[in-house]
Design a protein around this motif. Structure first.
Motif, PDB file in Angstrom:
ATOM      1  N   VAL A 232       0.848  -1.195   0.000  1.00 16.87           N
ATOM      2  CA  VAL A 232       0.000   0.000   0.000  1.00 16.87           C
ATOM      3  C   VAL A 232       0.882   1.243   0.000  1.00 16.87           C
ATOM      4  O   VAL A 232       1.736   1.405   0.876  1.00 16.87           O
ATOM      5  CB  VAL A 232      -0.921   0.021   1.240  1.00 16.87           C
ATOM      6  CG1 VAL A 232      -1.737   1.310   1.261  1.00 16.87           C
ATOM      7  CG2 VAL A 232      -1.832  -1.195   1.259  1.00 16.87           C
ATOM      8  N   PHE A 233       0.664   2.110  -0.974  1.00 18.63           N
ATOM      9  CA  PHE A 233       1.326   3.406  -0.993  1.00 18.63           C
ATOM     10  C   PHE A 233       0.324   4.460  -1.446  1.00 18.63           C
ATOM     11  O   PHE A 233      -0.069   4.499  -2.608  1.00 18.63           O
ATOM     12  CB  PHE A 233       2.545   3.397  -1.918  1.00 18.63           C
ATOM     13  CG  PHE A 233       3.263   4.724  -1.987  1.00 18.63           C
ATOM     14  CD1 PHE A 233       3.900   5.242  -0.873  1.00 18.63           C
ATOM     15  CD2 PHE A 233       3.273   5.467  -3.154  1.00 18.63           C
ATOM     16  CE1 PHE A 233       4.540   6.474  -0.925  1.00 18.63           C
ATOM     17  CE2 PHE A 233       3.912   6.696  -3.223  1.00 18.63           C
ATOM     18  CZ  PHE A 233       4.550   7.193  -2.095  1.00 18.63           C
ATOM     19  N   ASN A 234      -0.139   5.251  -0.498  1.00 19.54           N
ATOM     20  CA  ASN A 234      -1.097   6.329  -0.769  1.00 19.54           C
ATOM     21  C   ASN A 234      -2.349   5.810  -1.477  1.00 19.54           C
ATOM     22  O   ASN A 234      -2.725   6.281  -2.548  1.00 19.54           O
ATOM     23  CB  ASN A 234      -0.446   7.436  -1.592  1.00 19.54           C
ATOM     24  CG  ASN A 234       0.634   8.184  -0.826  1.00 19.54           C
ATOM     25  OD1 ASN A 234       0.720   8.094   0.401  1.00 19.54           O
ATOM     26  ND2 ASN A 234       1.466   8.926  -1.546  1.00 19.54           N
ATOM     27  N   GLU A 235      -2.990   4.824  -0.864  1.00 17.73           N
ATOM     28  CA  GLU A 235      -4.211   4.236  -1.423  1.00 17.73           C
ATOM     29  C   GLU A 235      -5.383   4.411  -0.459  1.00 17.73           C
ATOM     30  O   GLU A 235      -6.254   3.544  -0.366  1.00 17.73           O
ATOM     31  CB  GLU A 235      -3.992   2.743  -1.709  1.00 17.73           C
ATOM     32  CG  GLU A 235      -2.915   2.436  -2.707  1.00 17.73           C
ATOM     33  CD  GLU A 235      -3.297   2.760  -4.141  1.00 17.73           C
ATOM     34  OE1 GLU A 235      -4.433   3.233  -4.369  1.00 17.73           O
ATOM     35  OE2 GLU A 235      -2.468   2.545  -5.048  1.00 17.73           O
ATOM     36  N   ALA A 236      -5.428   5.518   0.266  1.00 19.75           N
ATOM     37  CA  ALA A 236      -6.448   5.709   1.301  1.00 19.75           C
ATOM     38  C   ALA A 236      -7.868   5.589   0.754  1.00 19.75           C
ATOM     39  O   ALA A 236      -8.755   5.044   1.419  1.00 19.75           O
ATOM     40  CB  ALA A 236      -6.250   7.078   1.971  1.00 19.75           C
ATOM     41  N   GLU A 237      -8.083   6.060  -0.466  1.00 14.90           N
ATOM     42  CA  GLU A 237      -9.441   6.055  -1.028  1.00 14.90           C
ATOM     43  C   GLU A 237      -9.901   4.673  -1.465  1.00 14.90           C
ATOM     44  O   GLU A 237     -11.092   4.475  -1.721  1.00 14.90           O
ATOM     45  CB  GLU A 237      -9.504   7.021  -2.212  1.00 14.90           C
ATOM     46  CG  GLU A 237      -9.238   8.471  -1.849  1.00 14.90           C
ATOM     47  CD  GLU A 237      -9.117   9.332  -3.087  1.00 14.90           C
ATOM     48  OE1 GLU A 237      -8.131   9.167  -3.836  1.00 14.90           O
ATOM     49  OE2 GLU A 237     -10.010  10.162  -3.313  1.00 14.90           O
ATOM     50  N   ASN A 238      -8.972   3.721  -1.552  1.00 14.96           N
ATOM     51  CA  ASN A 238      -9.315   2.391  -2.055  1.00 14.96           C
ATOM     52  C   ASN A 238      -9.436   1.334  -0.962  1.00 14.96           C
ATOM     53  O   ASN A 238      -9.999   0.253  -1.212  1.00 14.96           O
ATOM     54  CB  ASN A 238      -8.240   1.922  -3.050  1.00 14.96           C
ATOM     55  CG  ASN A 238      -8.174   2.783  -4.292  1.00 14.96           C
ATOM     56  OD1 ASN A 238      -9.197   3.217  -4.811  1.00 14.96           O
ATOM     57  ND2 ASN A 238      -6.964   3.045  -4.773  1.00 14.96           N
ATOM     58  N   LEU A 239      -8.909   1.594   0.213  1.00 15.26           N
ATOM     59  CA  LEU A 239      -8.710   0.523   1.190  1.00 15.26           C
ATOM     60  C   LEU A 239     -10.009  -0.071   1.726  1.00 15.26           C
ATOM     61  O   LEU A 239     -10.117  -1.298   1.866  1.00 15.26           O
ATOM     62  CB  LEU A 239      -7.849   1.042   2.341  1.00 15.26           C
ATOM     63  CG  LEU A 239      -6.407   1.374   1.960  1.00 15.26           C
ATOM     64  CD1 LEU A 239      -5.661   2.004   3.126  1.00 15.26           C
ATOM     65  CD2 LEU A 239      -5.678   0.131   1.477  1.00 15.26           C
ATOM     66  N   GLU A 240     -10.972   0.733   2.047  1.00 13.67           N
ATOM     67  CA  GLU A 240     -12.207   0.201   2.617  1.00 13.67           C
ATOM     68  C   GLU A 240     -12.953  -0.664   1.602  1.00 13.67           C
ATOM     69  O   GLU A 240     -13.461  -1.741   1.936  1.00 13.67           O
ATOM     70  CB  GLU A 240     -13.083   1.339   3.130  1.00 13.67           C
ATOM     71  CG  GLU A 240     -12.487   2.029   4.352  1.00 13.67           C
ATOM     72  CD  GLU A 240     -13.390   3.119   4.896  1.00 13.67           C
ATOM     73  OE1 GLU A 240     -14.391   3.462   4.205  1.00 13.67           O
ATOM     74  OE2 GLU A 240     -13.109   3.635   5.992  1.00 13.67           O
ATOM     75  N   MET A 241     -13.026  -0.204   0.361  1.00  8.59           N
ATOM     76  CA  MET A 241     -13.676  -1.013  -0.673  1.00  8.59           C
ATOM     77  C   MET A 241     -12.874  -2.286  -0.944  1.00  8.59           C
ATOM     78  O   MET A 241     -13.442  -3.369  -1.140  1.00  8.59           O
ATOM     79  CB  MET A 241     -13.844  -0.207  -1.965  1.00  8.59           C
ATOM     80  CG  MET A 241     -14.525  -0.967  -3.075  1.00  8.59           C
ATOM     81  SD  MET A 241     -14.797   0.006  -4.576  1.00  8.59           S
ATOM     82  CE  MET A 241     -16.074   1.126  -3.980  1.00  8.59           C
ATOM     83  N   LEU A 242     -11.542  -2.179  -0.950  1.00  7.29           N
ATOM     84  CA  LEU A 242     -10.695  -3.350  -1.153  1.00  7.29           C
ATOM     85  C   LEU A 242     -10.952  -4.375  -0.061  1.00  7.29           C
ATOM     86  O   LEU A 242     -11.115  -5.578  -0.341  1.00  7.29           O
ATOM     87  CB  LEU A 242      -9.223  -2.932  -1.146  1.00  7.29           C
ATOM     88  CG  LEU A 242      -8.192  -4.049  -1.220  1.00  7.29           C
ATOM     89  CD1 LEU A 242      -8.251  -4.736  -2.582  1.00  7.29           C
ATOM     90  CD2 LEU A 242      -6.790  -3.495  -0.976  1.00  7.29           C
ATOM     91  N   HIS A 243     -10.994  -3.940   1.187  1.00 10.11           N
ATOM     92  CA  HIS A 243     -11.252  -4.848   2.305  1.00 10.11           C
ATOM     93  C   HIS A 243     -12.603  -5.534   2.145  1.00 10.11           C
ATOM     94  O   HIS A 243     -12.716  -6.756   2.331  1.00 10.11           O
ATOM     95  CB  HIS A 243     -11.193  -4.070   3.616  1.00 10.11           C
ATOM     96  CG  HIS A 243     -11.700  -4.831   4.792  1.00 10.11           C
ATOM     97  ND1 HIS A 243     -12.966  -4.645   5.321  1.00 10.11           N
ATOM     98  CD2 HIS A 243     -11.121  -5.801   5.547  1.00 10.11           C
ATOM     99  CE1 HIS A 243     -13.132  -5.452   6.343  1.00 10.11           C
ATOM    100  NE2 HIS A 243     -12.033  -6.166   6.509  1.00 10.11           N
TER     101      HIS A 243
END
Length: 326
Positions: free
Chosen positions: A19-30
């Motif tokens: 993960v590198f600067n992916e704050a907007e993707n993490l919740e959906m990814l999880h």
């Protein structure tokens, strides 16, 4: 007692995300990965490796780990590159298999159950290939050139579109962890180690948010690492080119001597102008020497890095301990 034994015997699958600067993707990814893996009936853990992010990625990962006990985090002291973050995730995996995938949601979570199924059938490596590449124009030609050079120069058989989205059995990734090699090129090592392998094809999804962290400069560096890690061909080409230039110079020298002798014998044979010939020869030979020295320097530089023995990554904080190879 029997229920506890059955629970313990369920295989654990680890999924590692650099993960590198992916704050907007993490919740959906999880949410998507969890939903896909729950269909397998296996226990699983999700390891998010924060690779020196400057946004809120680490805070979001920690919040996910507080609400979901299956989520673990590894925070690196700085950005150690994509391969370094992958190795950090693999080295902290507790499962009998580890799946590596990017955090930008371009690797389809829907493919995870099929990868797990193939692993349960006995395959020790399940790699993936893109049916199409999500870039066009010059960038697509650059990527194709990368795979062509890797296949021709390294002796490996990397097909176009292979990625770091793969499943590795524990016996496979423990081989990686025991290797003392610096700057590991995982795509090449996966083929080199052998084991029972199979592949799946997929269509990469559009990036959900953010932008690519893999510019052209990183692609060039990645290609150089792969070629130097698996091939001596650049050195051999340099040697061959040296022989060719030396042979041409030898033939040219003999021709000049013969022409001089003919002129000395009274025959009028025009000799080429000396200044232009001299300048061109010096520049050509100097260029060849600099190229050869540069190639040699890349290999010597890798040796220098290897002798320093520096780690592939440094962990600043983690919710899970690094697991020693068996």
């Amino acid at each position: 007692m029997s229920e506890m034994s059955a629970t313990i015997s369920i295989p654990l699958v680890s999924v590692a995300f650099p993960v590198f600067n992916e704050a907007e993707n993490l919740e959906m990814l999880h949410a998507e990965v969890t939903r896909a893996l729950e269909t397998t009936g296996l226990a699983f853990e999700l390891i998010f490796v924060d690779n020196g992010s400057t946004d809120a990625s680490l805070s979001i990962i920690k919040r996910l780990s507080e609400t979901d006990p299956r989520v673990e985090f590894v925070s690196l002291s700085r950005n150690f590159g994509h391969q370094g973050a992958l190795l950090a995730g693999i080295s902290h995996a507790q499962g009998e298999a580890v799946i590596t995938m990017d955090a930008d949601l371009q690797h389809p979570s829907a493919l995870l159950p099929e990868m797990v199924r193939l692993w349960q059938e006995g395959f020790e490596v399940v790699f993936t290939r893109k049916r199409r590449y999500p870039v066009h124009g010059m960038r697509l030609r650059q990527v194709k050139l990368f795979y062509w050079l890797m296949s021709k120069w390294s002796g490996l058989h990397l097909s176009f579109g292979q990625s770091d989205f793969r499943l590795l059995d524990r016996k496979v990734f423990e081989v990686f962890l025991r290797m003392p090699e610096a700057r590991k090129f995982l795509r090449g090592l996966v083929e080199w180690v052998g084991f029972r392998q199979t592949g799946l094809e997929y269509d990469p999804l559009p990036r959900h948010a953010g932008e690519s962290k893999f510019p052209f400069r990183a692609l060039v560096s990645f290609a150089v690492d792969g070629i130097i890690s698996f091939s001596l061909l650049p050195l051999r080409w340099s040697l061959g080119l040296g022989f060719i230039v030396a042979s041409m110079s030898f033939v040219y020298g003999i021709a000049m001597v013969v022409m001089g002798l003919l002129n000395y014998a009274g025959m009028s044979v025009p000799l080429p102008p000396g200044w232009a010939t001299l300048v061109v020869s010096i520049l050509f030979l100097s260029g060849i020497q600099l190229i050869a020295i540069g190639m040699l320097g890349e290999y010597v530089g890798r040796i220098f890095e290897q002798t320093k023995g520096r780690p592939e990554f440094i962990v600043r904080a983690a919710s899970v301990s690094e697991r020693e190879p068996r």
